[in-house]
Design a protein around this motif. Sequence first.
Motif, PDB file in Angstrom:
ATOM      1  N   UNK A  27       0.886  -1.167   0.000  1.00 25.12           N
ATOM      2  CA  UNK A  27       0.000   0.000   0.000  1.00 25.12           C
ATOM      3  C   UNK A  27       0.917   1.207   0.000  1.00 25.12           C
ATOM      4  N   UNK A  28       0.956   1.900  -1.128  1.00 32.08           N
ATOM      5  CA  UNK A  28       1.935   2.960  -1.361  1.00 32.08           C
ATOM      6  C   UNK A  28       1.262   4.317  -1.213  1.00 32.08           C
ATOM      7  N   UNK A  33      -2.831   9.528  -1.414  1.00 35.72           N
ATOM      8  CA  UNK A  33      -3.241   8.759  -2.581  1.00 35.72           C
ATOM      9  C   UNK A  33      -2.574   7.395  -2.525  1.00 35.72           C
ATOM     10  N   UNK A  34      -3.121   6.458  -3.276  1.00 33.61           N
ATOM     11  CA  UNK A  34      -2.562   5.115  -3.326  1.00 33.61           C
ATOM     12  C   UNK A  34      -2.636   4.632  -4.775  1.00 33.61           C
ATOM     13  N   UNK A  35      -1.550   4.000  -5.297  1.00 35.74           N
ATOM     14  CA  UNK A  35      -1.642   3.480  -6.659  1.00 35.74           C
ATOM     15  C   UNK A  35      -2.514   2.229  -6.689  1.00 35.74           C
ATOM     16  N   UNK A 125      -5.026   7.015  -6.807  1.00 35.48           N
ATOM     17  CA  UNK A 125      -6.402   7.347  -6.424  1.00 35.48           C
ATOM     18  C   UNK A 125      -6.388   7.935  -5.024  1.00 35.48           C
ATOM     19  N   UNK A 126      -7.286   8.867  -4.807  1.00 30.66           N
ATOM     20  CA  UNK A 126      -7.491   9.377  -3.459  1.00 30.66           C
ATOM     21  C   UNK A 126      -8.198   8.338  -2.607  1.00 30.66           C
ATOM     22  N   UNK A 127      -8.058   8.447  -1.299  1.00 32.65           N
ATOM     23  CA  UNK A 127      -8.666   7.472  -0.395  1.00 32.65           C
ATOM     24  C   UNK A 127     -10.179   7.449  -0.504  1.00 32.65           C
ATOM     25  N   UNK A 128     -10.768   8.520  -1.002  1.00 34.78           N
ATOM     26  CA  UNK A 128     -12.220   8.576  -1.170  1.00 34.78           C
ATOM     27  C   UNK A 128     -12.665   7.967  -2.505  1.00 34.78           C
ATOM     28  N   UNK A 129     -11.732   7.485  -3.323  1.00 33.83           N
ATOM     29  CA  UNK A 129     -12.042   6.960  -4.657  1.00 33.83           C
ATOM     30  C   UNK A 129     -11.850   5.445  -4.756  1.00 33.83           C
ATOM     31  N   UNK A 138      -9.832  -2.633   0.451  1.00 34.44           N
ATOM     32  CA  UNK A 138     -10.057  -1.373   1.175  1.00 34.44           C
ATOM     33  C   UNK A 138      -9.601  -1.517   2.620  1.00 34.44           C
ATOM     34  N   UNK A 139      -9.860  -2.666   3.217  1.00 32.41           N
ATOM     35  CA  UNK A 139      -9.420  -2.910   4.607  1.00 32.41           C
ATOM     36  C   UNK A 139      -7.900  -2.841   4.717  1.00 32.41           C
ATOM     37  N   UNK A 140      -7.202  -3.437   3.774  1.00 25.60           N
ATOM     38  CA  UNK A 140      -5.735  -3.396   3.796  1.00 25.60           C
ATOM     39  C   UNK A 140      -5.233  -1.954   3.711  1.00 25.60           C
TER      40      UNK A 140
END
Length: 159
Positions: A27-28, A33-35, A125-129, A138-140
């Motif tokens: 989880x980057x 944001x996360x890829x 992506x933003x955490x809300x996306x 999503x849990x990870x």
Amino acid sequence: MPTPDFVLRLREQVGTAPLPLVGVTAVVFPDENVPVGRRADNGRPPCVSGIVDPGEQPADSAVRECAEEAGVAVRVERLAFVQAMPRLTYANGDQVDFVDLVFRCRWVSGDPHPADGELTEVGFRGLEELGDMEQEQVRRIALAVAEDDPARFEGGRPK
């Protein structure tokens, strides 16, 4: 996605019997944001993940998978989550018992892109996306968000 050579060699010996394998999920975070990519085999949007090679340190595996799958360089910050996944049976009958290690990673460089064909698209992506992701993914991400929380472990509770 191609099956690692060491797994193919094991399969020659054990057939479709369950193999215990260690997997990693990276989880980057380059900010909030996360890829996230889209898998070439089933179209689902996952975090970067893969199998730890024999003799490889799991954190090094997370770094390698980020470079191979998404074309980004990362630094592992901490272990966020350890979970034994339910047994997975592939269409050919092969069974796998994965222990997944989720690492929180910090983006260092590179623009995310489908680097090795396992993903058809990759982007931040933003955490809300994250609405189209499976709840487990999503849990990870949620467990990796906190910078200083201790690692979480499934199980280990008295029965």
